[in-house]
Design a protein around this motif. Structure first.
Motif, PDB file in Angstrom:
ATOM      1  N   LEU A 193       0.838  -1.196   0.000  1.00 45.03           N
ATOM      2  CA  LEU A 193       0.000   0.000   0.000  1.00 45.03           C
ATOM      3  C   LEU A 193       0.870   1.243   0.000  1.00 45.03           C
ATOM      4  O   LEU A 193       1.889   1.311   0.698  1.00 45.03           O
ATOM      5  N   MET A 194       0.439   2.225  -0.782  1.00 44.41           N
ATOM      6  CA  MET A 194       1.117   3.519  -0.789  1.00 44.41           C
ATOM      7  C   MET A 194       0.125   4.562  -0.295  1.00 44.41           C
ATOM      8  O   MET A 194      -0.973   4.675  -0.848  1.00 44.41           O
ATOM      9  N   MET A 195       0.494   5.287   0.729  1.00 42.01           N
ATOM     10  CA  MET A 195      -0.406   6.283   1.321  1.00 42.01           C
ATOM     11  C   MET A 195       0.225   7.663   1.231  1.00 42.01           C
ATOM     12  O   MET A 195       0.711   8.218   2.225  1.00 42.01           O
ATOM     13  N   PRO A 196       0.249   8.243   0.029  1.00 39.86           N
ATOM     14  CA  PRO A 196       0.892   9.563  -0.128  1.00 39.86           C
ATOM     15  C   PRO A 196       0.028  10.664   0.463  1.00 39.86           C
ATOM     16  O   PRO A 196      -1.202  10.621   0.337  1.00 39.86           O
ATOM     17  N   PRO A 197       0.604  11.630   1.141  1.00 39.21           N
ATOM     18  CA  PRO A 197      -0.196  12.725   1.705  1.00 39.21           C
ATOM     19  C   PRO A 197      -0.840  13.545   0.596  1.00 39.21           C
ATOM     20  O   PRO A 197      -0.186  13.929  -0.373  1.00 39.21           O
ATOM     21  N   GLY A 198      -2.133  13.769   0.749  1.00 39.94           N
ATOM     22  CA  GLY A 198      -2.860  14.565  -0.229  1.00 39.94           C
ATOM     23  C   GLY A 198      -3.344  13.805  -1.435  1.00 39.94           C
ATOM     24  O   GLY A 198      -3.949  14.397  -2.333  1.00 39.94           O
ATOM     25  N   TYR A 199      -3.079  12.499  -1.500  1.00 35.01           N
ATOM     26  CA  TYR A 199      -3.515  11.685  -2.636  1.00 35.01           C
ATOM     27  C   TYR A 199      -4.268  10.469  -2.124  1.00 35.01           C
ATOM     28  O   TYR A 199      -4.135  10.077  -0.966  1.00 35.01           O
ATOM     29  N   PRO A 200      -5.057   9.830  -2.992  1.00 28.98           N
ATOM     30  CA  PRO A 200      -5.736   8.603  -2.562  1.00 28.98           C
ATOM     31  C   PRO A 200      -4.734   7.498  -2.240  1.00 28.98           C
ATOM     32  O   PRO A 200      -3.613   7.478  -2.753  1.00 28.98           O
ATOM     33  N   ILE A 201      -5.150   6.571  -1.393  1.00 29.65           N
ATOM     34  CA  ILE A 201      -4.322   5.406  -1.089  1.00 29.65           C
ATOM     35  C   ILE A 201      -4.238   4.523  -2.331  1.00 29.65           C
ATOM     36  O   ILE A 201      -5.241   4.208  -2.961  1.00 29.65           O
ATOM     37  N   ALA A 202      -3.028   4.126  -2.688  1.00 32.21           N
ATOM     38  CA  ALA A 202      -2.812   3.273  -3.854  1.00 32.21           C
ATOM     39  C   ALA A 202      -2.473   1.862  -3.385  1.00 32.21           C
ATOM     40  O   ALA A 202      -1.518   1.669  -2.633  1.00 32.21           O
ATOM     41  N   SER A 203      -3.274   0.881  -3.832  1.00 33.04           N
ATOM     42  CA  SER A 203      -3.009  -0.524  -3.515  1.00 33.04           C
ATOM     43  C   SER A 203      -2.259  -1.135  -4.689  1.00 33.04           C
ATOM     44  O   SER A 203      -2.830  -1.364  -5.750  1.00 33.04           O
TER      45      SER A 203
END
Length: 903
Positions: A193-203
């Protein structure tokens, strides 16, 4: 220079990546290429309902495969097909048992299981996890199911599903293409999982992986890295609907894998192969901490039970911090022989993401060529690339040569040096000639590069000599300035956001009525994609010709309706007829008062039409493939049909539904009147009608070999190899004969001022004697849905065959048919193995038409097929002339092509 020479010396018959949207060829159930012995079943009711009778559109035996007894909901009966080799499977078609009205058994649903080795079976499930596929609703209509995701397999099982105790029977066709890559599994760490600030979570997981998940690793399966879908530049955007951000990528974070700093993947193949390169599609959105890998090392194992070879192939990537585009990185594998590879991809930033990996290998397995000596990875890479072609003649670095062999070695080295000097001289000479002739590729995106799209051997050149097609042919004579990168042809950012373009439209000083005309025109959305970024923001045809935009002199009405004498200028939405087939454009045909009494075709007894298959459908009607009993006798002397000795003949029946509007009924009668005027040996003819009662029907010819696209795609060019192995083939003279017949038919239509508007191989039918007849219902067929671009659900356009003025201005003329004829010739001489502009998206194809309009030398042409004589390719290029008067006429094309057949 060393690398460039290496690529020339290592040209192989490698295969490119498969595109699932175009990999939709029948695999041989219907035409018998899949033998009876390869079709088995868990049971059968009678000998006459055995698995060998489970062939789509065939009615041998009792008409289908039927498992023994009535099926219960708990039963697990299956029909199994051995495809003979690994296959990329994209579509499944099914029918029930019809048997000329005597049967009415079918499967309403079924499961699909598959296996690559015949031992380990997997259940197919769609992207939402559903394993049940929709089956049939009657016994005769075929149901086509696209596999999303597609699968790589050799063995397929169809398992009927029922809710009640009932009898089921099935006929089947499978669609796809050979999986030449040979990869049967890859193993890798699970995505994260990628949880970039200000962006949707990317699985960034591999959601379609069909292997095991153990200890946060993927083991023994295939998934999104082999599904043919290439991720977008922005990894948060996806090519699929109703999926999560990051769906198209498999990605890992550097610090989540410990201190090792790399991702290790293992690849297992169906047999030992001689690898030339690996191509990895990697994201490079470095503003968000994502980069392509900095380097990679690959180890090789000749057999699964052997140890890994000690010496890896190491490759260091040239990182690009200017362009955040996703791209292919080509890793040379130096002809190393193996059945399994283990590669370590080293991080260049916080994240690393892949969307596709495929391999290139030679057909012949040679002994592995090991690198010289022991050096550092960087030195090892350079020495390998510069010396690999000659290492077989060099002694080991650790063993001095025998004195007796010294003169031989010196002679070999001198010969090799002389060859390299000759090659360098030829390269420099070619570069000089290219500059003199001004045929060097033009600058694209501020870089002077050759445009290479998606696949190793799929090269689209801007104003350069032709290059070979993608599959089964070695690339020759062209190389990128940086051969490790395959640049994806990028759209201007404006093209990807029509909302931005709307805001950039200039203020209209004309009336509100004129503005409404522009905004209501169905071409408006196309123009947003193609022309709004021009100098003045408008694409116009003023004064009857094509001119650069002039906002002060052109009104919105003139943008779409110039005074040019083009009788076929029409509302583009009505390109598709009421039954879904293309409607010819004809001049001065008044139909306001057209009735049944105006129809000259004979009334045929509708009960003598036996429906076999639905070919396609439109808004108000359908096109069916039927058998017409007693039709030759009904038509009498002078019938265009071959003598069938009293047997029924195949016909295409366009049928209007009873609930059609009065306008649709009038259009249908108009189409009958148009068809009744056609009488040429190379044009499909109207045979008879059924209009005395509803539903209204027209009956036209249909050819027993089907359409030309399917016919050619299942064949190879004639050679001693095809004869020895009994492979279906065609000769070059056959292809030329087909081309002449199409030009003859189109010459006839042009003489009547008819405009076809959808000329392509899918609309050319042929019989056993290879006689071509041009038809018009390819537009309605689901099998060719990917050949058409849909405008907001209102119209479908064959944009890859359309001239630029047809796409941008809605103008269909004989000259635009000439353009489509050039594309049709290109299809024929590539044996329909790929779609025109197959590596461009629909939006990029539309953008390319804008380049034709601007005429700044940046338009992309189709390459010259290897089977095509140079003079014939020049003829194709004339058909694609930007200026309409420069295109040849069909009469001229016919006269130019006819001598080729005689030769």
């Amino acid at each position: 220079m060393h690398l460039f020479l290496l690529l020339i010396l290592q040209a192989t018959a490698a295969f490119g990546q498969i595109d699932p949207a175009h990999c939709r060829y029948a695999l041989g159930m219907e035409d018998g290429r899949i033998k009876d012995d390869d079709i088995t079943a868990s049971s059968q009711w009678y000998e006459t309902t055995g698995p060998q009778y489970a062939r789509l559109n065939r009615e041998e035996g009792d008409g289908a495969w039927c498992p023994e007894g009535q099926m219960e909901p708990s039963d697990s009966q299956y029909l199994q097909v051995d495809l003979g080799k690994l296959t990329f499977l994209t579509v499944v078609g099914t029918q029930g048992r019809y048997a000329r009205y005597s049967g009415n058994e079918f499967a309403r649903a079924y499961h699909l299981n598959y296996s690559r080795d015949g031992l380990q079976w997997k259940s197919w499930r769609n992207r939402l996890g559903n394993t049940v596929m929709e089956g049939n609703k009657n016994a005769y209509t075929s149901v086509i199911n696209d596999l999303h995701p597609p699968i790589i397999t050799r063995y397929v099982r169809l398992i009927p599903v029922t809710r009640l105790s009932t009898t089921v029977c099935m006929r089947v066709e499978l669609y796809g293409c050979p999986w030449e890559d040979g990869l049967i599994s890859y193993s890798a760490p699970e995505g994260q999982l990628m949880m970039p600030p200000g962006y949707p979570i990317a699985s960034l997981n591999d959601s379609t992986y069909d292997g095991a998940h153990e200890r946060r690793r993927l083991l023994g399966g295939l998934g999104q890295l082999t599904d043919g879908v290439i991720g977008l530049d922005d990894f948060l955007l996806t090519r699929q609907y109703h999926v999560w951000p990051g769906y198209d990528y498999l990605g890992w974070r550097n610090d989540s894998l410990g201190s090792q700093g790399f991702v290790e993947m293992e690849f297992v193949f169906d047999r030992q192969r001689n690898f030339t390169s690996m191509k990895v599609h990697s994201n490079n959105m470095f503003p968000r901490g994502v980069k392509i890998f900095s380097s990679v090392s690959c180890w090789f194992k000749p057999r699964l039970i052997a140890d890994w070879e000690a010496e890896p192939v190491a490759f260091k990537t040239v990182l690009d911090d200017r362009n955040p585009s996703a791209r292919y990185v080509t890793v040379p594998l130096n002809r190393r022989t193996a059945k399994s590879l283990r590669c370590r991809f080293y991080f260049a930033d916080v994240w690393m993401m892949f969307s596709e990996i495929f391999f290139q290998s030679e057909d012949t397995v040679l002994p592995t060529l090991m690198p010289l000596g022991s050096t550092s990875p960087a030195v090892k890479k350079d020495s390998t690339m510069s010396t690999t072609p000659m290492t077989a003649a060099n002694p080991s670095a650790s063993e001095p040569p025998d004195d007796g062999n010294t003169p031989i070695l010196i002679g070999c080295l001198v010969t090799i040096i002389l060859l390299l000097v000759v090659i360098i001289f030829l390269i420099l000479w070619c570069q000089y000639v290219c500059k003199v002739l001004e045929k060097a590729p033009r600058r694209i995106l501020d870089e002077e590069v050759t445009v290479r799209l998606s696949s190793c051997s799929d090269t689209i050149i801007l104003q350069t000599p032709p290059v070979p097609p993608r599959s089964g042919h070695a690339p020759t004579g062209t190389a990128n300035t940086d051969p490790h990168y395959e640049r994806v042809f990028l759209l201007d950012p404006q093209y990807q956001n029509p909302a931005v373009l709307r805001n950039k439209l200039p203020e209209l000083s004309q009336s509100a009525e004129a503005s409404a005309l522009l905004l209501s025109n169905p071409l408006y959305d196309l123009l947003l994609l193609t022309s709004c970024h021009m100098t003045s923001g408008w694409l116009r045809a003023c004064g009857g010709g094509y001119a650069e935009p002039d906002v002060t002199q052109c009104t919105p009405h003139q943008c779409f309706h110039s005074n040019a004498p083009h009788y076929a200028e029409t509302d583009i939405v009505r390109l598709q007829g009421v039954t879904g087939s293309n409607m010819y454009a004809v001049p001065a045909l008044t139909v306001d008062s057209l009735t049944r009494k105006d129809i000259s075709a004979a009334e045929f007894p509708r009960q003598q039409l036996i429906f076999r298959e639905k070919l396609g459908e439109g808004q108000f009607g359908e096109v069916h493939l039927c058998e017409a009993e007693g039709l030759p006798e009904f038509l009498g002397e002078g019938s265009p049909l071959p003598d069938r000795d009293g047997r029924s003949v195949l016909v295409a029946v366009k049928q209007l539904r009873a609930d059609a509007t009065s306008q649709a009924r009038n259009d249908f009668l108009k189409e009958i009147k148009i068809m009744s005027r056609l009488n040429d040996p190379n044009i499909i003819r109207l045979l008879c009608v059924c209009v005395s009662s509803d539903p209204l029907c027209m009956v036209t010819e249909y050819m027993e070999n089907g359409d030309l696209n399917m016919f050619l795609s299942q064949r190879e060019i004639e050679s001693t190899l095809t004869h020895a192995n009994n492979i279906p083939s065609v000769s070059l003279s056959d292809l030329l004969h087909m081309s002449v017949q199409i030009s003859s038919g189109m010459k006839y239509l042009a003489s009547l001022n008819f405009v076809h508007r959808d000329l392509a191989t899918r609309n050319c039918l042929l019989d056993r004697r290879l006689t071509i007849k041009i038809a018009d219902f390819g537009m309605s067929r689901n099998l060719y849905s990917s050949d058409y671009y849909r405008i907001q659900g209102r119209a479908v356009l064959p944009i890859r065959w359309m001239a630029w003025e047809s796409i941008l201005l809605g103008k269909f003329t004989t000259a635009s048919d000439v353009w489509a004829f050039g594309v049709t010739l290109w299809e024929i001489f590539t044996l329909c193995k790929e779609q025109p502009y197959s590596l461009l998206s629909d939006e990029q194809v539309i953008e390319n038409t804008g380049e034709f309009f601007r005429n700044q030398g940046r338009q992309i042409f189709l390459y010259g097929p290897p089977l095509c004589p140079p003079s014939l390719f020049e003829l194709m290029m004339c058909c694609w002339s930007r200026d309409i008067p420069d295109r040849p006429t069909f009469e001229g094309l016919y006269e130019a092509l006819r001598p080729h057949v005689n030769q």
